[in-house]
Structure formats: C-alpha cells, structure tokens
Design a protein around this motif. Structure first.
Motif, PDB file in Angstrom:
ATOM      1  N   TYR A  93       0.829  -1.215   0.000  1.00 17.52           N
ATOM      2  CA  TYR A  93       0.000   0.000   0.000  1.00 17.52           C
ATOM      3  C   TYR A  93       0.859   1.258   0.000  1.00 17.52           C
ATOM      4  O   TYR A  93       0.461   2.285  -0.522  1.00 17.52           O
ATOM      5  CB  TYR A  93      -0.952   0.002   1.207  1.00 17.52           C
ATOM      6  N   ARG A 153       1.233   4.241  -3.320  1.00 15.41           N
ATOM      7  CA  ARG A 153       1.155   5.698  -3.204  1.00 15.41           C
ATOM      8  C   ARG A 153       2.410   6.427  -3.688  1.00 15.41           C
ATOM      9  O   ARG A 153       2.555   7.615  -3.430  1.00 15.41           O
ATOM     10  CB  ARG A 153       0.807   6.061  -1.759  1.00 15.41           C
ATOM     11  N   GLU A 189     -13.721   3.143 -10.505  1.00 13.78           N
ATOM     12  CA  GLU A 189     -14.379   3.332  -9.217  1.00 13.78           C
ATOM     13  C   GLU A 189     -15.339   2.172  -8.934  1.00 13.78           C
ATOM     14  O   GLU A 189     -15.405   1.666  -7.819  1.00 13.78           O
ATOM     15  CB  GLU A 189     -15.135   4.657  -9.251  1.00 13.78           C
ATOM     16  N   GLY A 215     -13.643   0.575  -6.103  1.00 12.20           N
ATOM     17  CA  GLY A 215     -14.206   1.330  -4.983  1.00 12.20           C
ATOM     18  C   GLY A 215     -13.735   2.769  -4.952  1.00 12.20           C
ATOM     19  O   GLY A 215     -14.429   3.629  -4.448  1.00 12.20           O
ATOM     20  N   ASN A 216     -12.536   3.042  -5.451  1.00 21.63           N
ATOM     21  CA  ASN A 216     -12.021   4.406  -5.375  1.00 21.63           C
ATOM     22  C   ASN A 216     -11.496   4.884  -6.729  1.00 21.63           C
ATOM     23  O   ASN A 216     -11.186   4.086  -7.602  1.00 21.63           O
ATOM     24  CB  ASN A 216     -10.902   4.492  -4.336  1.00 21.63           C
ATOM     25  N   ARG A 244      -7.664  -8.365  -5.211  1.00 19.68           N
ATOM     26  CA  ARG A 244      -8.467  -8.346  -3.988  1.00 19.68           C
ATOM     27  C   ARG A 244      -9.966  -8.396  -4.240  1.00 19.68           C
ATOM     28  O   ARG A 244     -10.731  -8.709  -3.347  1.00 19.68           O
ATOM     29  CB  ARG A 244      -8.113  -7.107  -3.163  1.00 19.68           C
ATOM     30  N   ARG A 245     -10.388  -8.005  -5.443  1.00 17.81           N
ATOM     31  CA  ARG A 245     -11.827  -7.990  -5.698  1.00 17.81           C
ATOM     32  C   ARG A 245     -12.160  -8.680  -7.007  1.00 17.81           C
ATOM     33  O   ARG A 245     -11.425  -8.554  -7.983  1.00 17.81           O
ATOM     34  CB  ARG A 245     -12.340  -6.547  -5.725  1.00 17.81           C
ATOM     35  N   PRO A 282     -19.884   4.660  -5.121  1.00 20.21           N
ATOM     36  CA  PRO A 282     -19.965   3.275  -5.582  1.00 20.21           C
ATOM     37  C   PRO A 282     -20.145   2.307  -4.410  1.00 20.21           C
ATOM     38  O   PRO A 282     -19.732   2.602  -3.290  1.00 20.21           O
ATOM     39  CB  PRO A 282     -18.622   3.053  -6.277  1.00 20.21           C
ATOM     40  N   ARG A 325     -18.652  -0.306  -3.716  1.00 20.71           N
ATOM     41  CA  ARG A 325     -17.419  -0.875  -3.158  1.00 20.71           C
ATOM     42  C   ARG A 325     -16.530   0.171  -2.507  1.00 20.71           C
ATOM     43  O   ARG A 325     -15.377  -0.113  -2.187  1.00 20.71           O
ATOM     44  CB  ARG A 325     -16.633  -1.565  -4.265  1.00 20.71           C
ATOM     45  N   LEU A 326     -17.013   1.396  -2.328  1.00 14.29           N
ATOM     46  CA  LEU A 326     -16.187   2.482  -1.801  1.00 14.29           C
ATOM     47  C   LEU A 326     -15.523   2.091  -0.476  1.00 14.29           C
ATOM     48  O   LEU A 326     -16.146   1.498   0.394  1.00 14.29           O
ATOM     49  CB  LEU A 326     -17.032   3.739  -1.576  1.00 14.29           C
ATOM     50  N   ARG A 327     -14.245   2.449  -0.362  1.00 14.36           N
ATOM     51  CA  ARG A 327     -13.531   2.208   0.887  1.00 14.36           C
ATOM     52  C   ARG A 327     -13.513   3.515   1.673  1.00 14.36           C
ATOM     53  O   ARG A 327     -12.674   4.361   1.468  1.00 14.36           O
ATOM     54  CB  ARG A 327     -12.114   1.715   0.613  1.00 14.36           C
ATOM     55  N   HIS A 335      -7.232   4.415   3.727  1.00 18.85           N
ATOM     56  CA  HIS A 335      -8.417   3.828   3.101  1.00 18.85           C
ATOM     57  C   HIS A 335      -8.074   2.686   2.145  1.00 18.85           C
ATOM     58  O   HIS A 335      -8.623   2.613   1.050  1.00 18.85           O
ATOM     59  CB  HIS A 335      -9.232   4.918   2.384  1.00 18.85           C
ATOM     60  N   CYS A 336      -7.157   1.850   2.542  1.00 17.74           N
ATOM     61  CA  CYS A 336      -6.777   0.728   1.679  1.00 17.74           C
ATOM     62  C   CYS A 336      -7.692  -0.470   1.904  1.00 17.74           C
ATOM     63  O   CYS A 336      -7.825  -1.318   1.038  1.00 17.74           O
ATOM     64  CB  CYS A 336      -5.328   0.332   1.925  1.00 17.74           C
ATOM     65  N   GLY A 337      -8.293  -0.543   3.096  1.00 21.08           N
ATOM     66  CA  GLY A 337      -9.211  -1.641   3.360  1.00 21.08           C
ATOM     67  C   GLY A 337      -8.541  -2.928   3.797  1.00 21.08           C
ATOM     68  O   GLY A 337      -9.180  -3.973   3.852  1.00 21.08           O
ATOM     69  N   GLU A 355     -10.100  -6.570   5.259  1.00 22.08           N
ATOM     70  CA  GLU A 355      -9.755  -7.798   4.545  1.00 22.08           C
ATOM     71  C   GLU A 355      -9.154  -8.846   5.481  1.00 22.08           C
ATOM     72  O   GLU A 355      -9.436 -10.032   5.370  1.00 22.08           O
ATOM     73  CB  GLU A 355      -8.760  -7.455   3.445  1.00 22.08           C
TER      74      GLU A 355
END
Lengths: 396, 129
Positions: free
Chosen positions: A59, A63, A140, A144-145, A158-159, B33, B35-37, B92-94, B98
């Motif tokens: 992670y 970034r 998105e 999710g983002n 992951r998804r 959305p 799935r938003l984190r 906000h990586c989630g 998980e």
C-alpha cells in the motif's frame, strides 16, 4: 557573434508542476544546451519499505504515484510472488491485466488533456478530461475508489468482477472506443494543433535507443520495445493477445498518435479479457514471510518500463526495495530533445514524456568527502523531516 | 492525413445544446460506488482481539486495547476490546477489513463516508468502545 546566457528554470517555477531544476543555455529564443538537476523531492519511500512488512509495503508503494499506482502495486506484487514461489490463479491474472489497461486509458486521456493545455488548446483538455470520467467511473466501480485502487495483492487481486460489472465495463469501453478516433483525428489533422507539435522535440530512432528512452516516447521513435512483449508478465505473452503501436514520426505529434492508438489497442485487450474471463478464484493464499532471495520485477506502466528490485532476507520485511520509474529513463532523451528547440517549446517537450517526479526523485545526501558515506535509518530520516518542517514553523 | 481547418467546430456547436458534464458539489452529490472504501468502523461486540488490523495497517492508524476481562459462569474468559482509529492517518486501503478473521461477521468494516475534512485534528481520532 552570438551571445548566450544561462536561464534557470525551477526548482520552483510556474511552468513546472513538480520540483525539478533546469539550466538552459539560451541564445535568444534558441536553447543551445540543457542541463538537469534532480533531488528536490524526497519522500523516503524506499527506506520506509524496509521498516514495514510486505503487506504494508504494497500500500505504501501504491502511493508512490497517483497516476500509475496500479503499475507500482502490480510490479511489487509480482516480484514478491516470484520470491514466495506462488502464482495467481488465471482469473486473478486476467483481472490484474484489466486493471493495468484501464489505468493506461485513464493516464493517456489525462496526458492528452495536459498536452492540449500545454500548447494552449484548452478545449481539447476539457473534452479529453470529460471522457476520462467514463474510465474513472469504471475504475471506481471495480475497485471502490478513483485513485489508489488497492486491487493487487500477493497471489492475485483483492476484488472479483460480477456479471453486471462486466456488462457495464463492456459498455464503457465501447463508448470510449467510439470516442478515441475523434481525438486521434483532431491531434493529427487540426491545423493549429499540428503546427504546434509537428517537428517539435525530435528524437531519432538511434538516439532513442542510445539514450534508453522508455514507453510511448521510444515507441514514437519507431522502437518496438514493450515490456508486455519483451518480458511478458501476468497474462501477456501467451494468454492475452495484443498489438504494439509504433510510429516513425519521432516528434511530439508522433507521441500523441502513439498514445491515442495505444488506447485503441488497450480497448481490444480489455474486450478480450472480459469476453474470455476464466472462472474460479481470484487469489491464492500468500505466506507472510518471504524466503531469502532477490528479484527484479518489470511492468509496462503507462509512461514506460517500470522496474522494482526487491531483496528479501527471510523475514516479513524486505531488506531493500528499489524503484526505477520510467521518467528517470526518459530524462536523458528529454535533454537531447530540448537542445536546439525554441524556448516556447519547453513545456510541450517536457510534457511529451509524461514526466512524474514523485515517482522519480530521490534525495541526495551530500556530506563531507572526508566524512565518508552517510547511512540513515528510517527513524533518523523521519526525525530529520519533522525537525526540517518545525524549523520553518510548520507543525508536523 | 490532410489538414482540416475547423475540425473542432461541429463538436463545439454540439456542446451548445448539451448539459454540463460537471456536478455542483457540495450542493449536488453523485452516488458513491457500492465498493467504496470509506471510514473504518469497528464493532466491539464482534472483535476477538487478534490485533491483525493493528499489525497490518500501513498507516499505523489503528490501536486496539483490551478493556475488560470477565469470567462467565461456565468458566470461559470473555475479553472486550476497544479501538482507536486515527482517520487523519488512514489511507483507506481496506486491509483491516480484509484481514479481520472475526466470524460470521467482520468486526471492522469500511463504510461509505468519504468527506473527511475537519478543522480540528482531534475530531479525526475516533474511539470505538
């Protein structure tokens, strides 16, 4: 006899979006010589990786850059997977490639807009960025983002995608596929735009090879180098067919054309992925500790070849992580392109390599020659940063 | 390809009759959305105190502490945990959601809240008890 003088641009300059420093030796409007100084942007990320576990690092490395976050994540994940000796399942591999291509689309559309803006064509910038929202919405929906998708992990993604999402993705890709030829035509036939970018920033084929240019910059000089073909990763190579786009124009116009055509190639890749998505799991279980060893992982990011070097020492934290971003590979050729150019062409020549200094820049510790080498650990570096800002009256 | 003067114009005129592509945020808001984190929310009733989220958090934004330890009549030890989430540090990586092994329902989940800006940093330290 002509007179030259040195014009410093940067490290803080209105025309630069990120801090870097140029010294242009100019003769009137002509650039006689260009020199570059790096090292104004330091974030301690490589060192930070050594103080964190692999799971945290993925992670952190995401970034490194907001535009090519997925490329950094993929590069690190596949390198560590190789050290762990695990392979992601086919469905995970396909979704990994899909994310990479979606990110390429968003980055290229963003770049087209920036290129338009740099040459004063803001209508073009508005249109491309509006259409970029289509791919941003898709990203998105899947992750999710809008930025930092957090999709890759050790052993897969992951998804998962469901049927509804695949349908929406195909619709979005079809809409973009109908739209992209317009930009290609506009970039190649609109007289004001062509007059501004044709013949600017010439980089001949031999020079592109000699100066190790990367990504669309080298492909616009007629070199068909692409990591997806030359060192296939994830599903590229045998699972997913794709075409490499090259152009022999060697100028900024060719770079616009290459990027626009590359988007068309990416739509085909994504449609193939979505129509042939294998069933099954998207990830396998990964161990927390990584066996001793070292590896070099390569990914074709939007800007070119991205390299991560990872050395593991058998614990859950890496011994060394080194990031070589594509922009670093493109600096020597940029300096070559700038020599002999007009002063007014600096922004577009620089923008044409799609520079990203947050990816590229490292700190240089200049110490007394007699003092020998200086090695800082993470905590010293952090304290130095806090103290640096405190002295300037900024509360950390 | 030959040069075409005014290649842009048909598109420009078409835009005279189009609705704006932008939304007047914050007066109008797009739907987020599914799935938003967003912000991590912890449920102390479900937490088993394994501290996996604390260990894996890349931003060191989570602190788990044991609140109480009670012994039930049948001899089982029941521990209760509280959690502090520093939302200003959260990336906000989630990963916390998980990794959470609590069953049948995860003890930490990311909700759909995304407007994290605050005037006071203290307001971004959130305690779940």
């Amino acid at each position: 006899m002509s007179e030259t003088f040195v014009l410093p641009v940067g490290p803080q300059h209105p025309a630069l979006k990120e801090p870097t420093s140029f010294r242009f030796k100019v003769d009137g409007e002509y650039i006689v010589d260009a020199d570059l100084r790096l090292g104004y942007n330091h974030r301690g990320m490589e060192k930070g990786c050594e103080a964190r576990t692999y799971v945290q690092d993925i992670y952190l490395l995401e970034r490194v850059c907001g535009i090519c976050s997925n490329a950094h994540m993929t590069c690190f994940a596949q390198g560590v997977e190789r050290l762990m000796g695990i392979e992601p399942p086919p469905r995970g591999v396909f979704i990994r490639c899909l994310m990479g291509e979606l990110e390429r689309i968003h980055s290229h559309l963003l770049w087209l807009g920036v290129a338009g803006h740099e040459i004063g064509f803001d209508t073009f910038f508005m249109y491309t960025w509006r259409d970029r929202e289509v791919v941003m919405d898709l990203l998105e929906m899947v992750s999710g983002n809008r930025v930092n998708y957090g999709m890759q992990t050790f052993g897969g993604v992951r998804r998962d995608l469901d049927g509804m999402q695949i349908k929406t993705l195909l619709e979005g890709i079809a809409a973009l596929k109908a739209r992209t030829p317009y930009y290609l035509n506009l970039g190649a036939t609109e007289p004001t735009m062509v007059a501004r970018i044709a013949g600017v920033g010439k980089l001949p084929r031999e020079k592109a090879i000699e100066l190790t240019a990367a990504g669309p910059t080298t492909r616009a000089s007629g070199v068909d180098f692409d990591v997806r073909k030359d060192d296939p990763y994830a599903g590229f190579g045998d699972l997913i067919p794709f075409t490499i786009v090259t152009d022999n124009g060697c100028d900024v116009l060719a770079r616009v054309v290459v990027r626009a055509k590359e988007m068309m190639a990416s739509y085909d890749i994504m449609e193939f992925i979505l129509r042939n998505l294998p069933a099954g799991e998207v990830r396998t279980k990964a161990p927390r500790k990584v066996p001793e060893g070292e590896t070099v992982s390569r990914v074709e990011a939007q800007r070119g070849e991205l390299i991560h070097y990872i050395r593991a020492n058998g614990t859950d934290k890496p011994d060394r992580v080194k990031v070589r971003a594509p922009t670093l590979a493109n600096w020597p050729s940029t300096l070559y392109m700038l020599r002999g150019a007009y002063l007014a062409d600096i922004p577009i020549i620089m923008a044409a390599i799609d520079p990203c200094l947050s990816c590229t820049d490292r700190m240089a510790v200049i110490s007394d020659v007699r003092g020998g080498e200086k090695v800082w650990d993470w905590e010293t570096l952090r304290q130095y940063g806090i103290e640096f800002h405190r002295r300037r009256g900024i509360r950390p | 390809m030959s040069l075409r003067l005014g290649a842009m114009l048909p598109e420009v005129f078409r835009h005279l009759f189009k609705r704006p592509a932008t939304v007047l945020y914050p007066f109008e808001k797009n739907t987020v959305p599914a799935r938003l984190r967003g912000r991590p929310v912890m449920d102390p009733d479900k937490c088993i105190g394994c501290r996996m989220c604390e260990r894996d958090c890349p931003a060191e934004a989570i602190e788990v502490t044991q609140e109480s330890e009670t012994r039930t009549d049948d001899g089982k030890v029941k521990r209760r945990f509280s959690m502090v989430v520093y939302v200003d540090r959260c990336a906000h990586c989630g990963q916390c959601e998980e990794i959470c092994p609590a069953k049948p329902d995860k003890a930490i989940k990311l909700n759909e809240f995304f407007e994290e800006a605050a005037f006071d940093r203290g307001a971004l330290k959130i305690v779940y008890k």
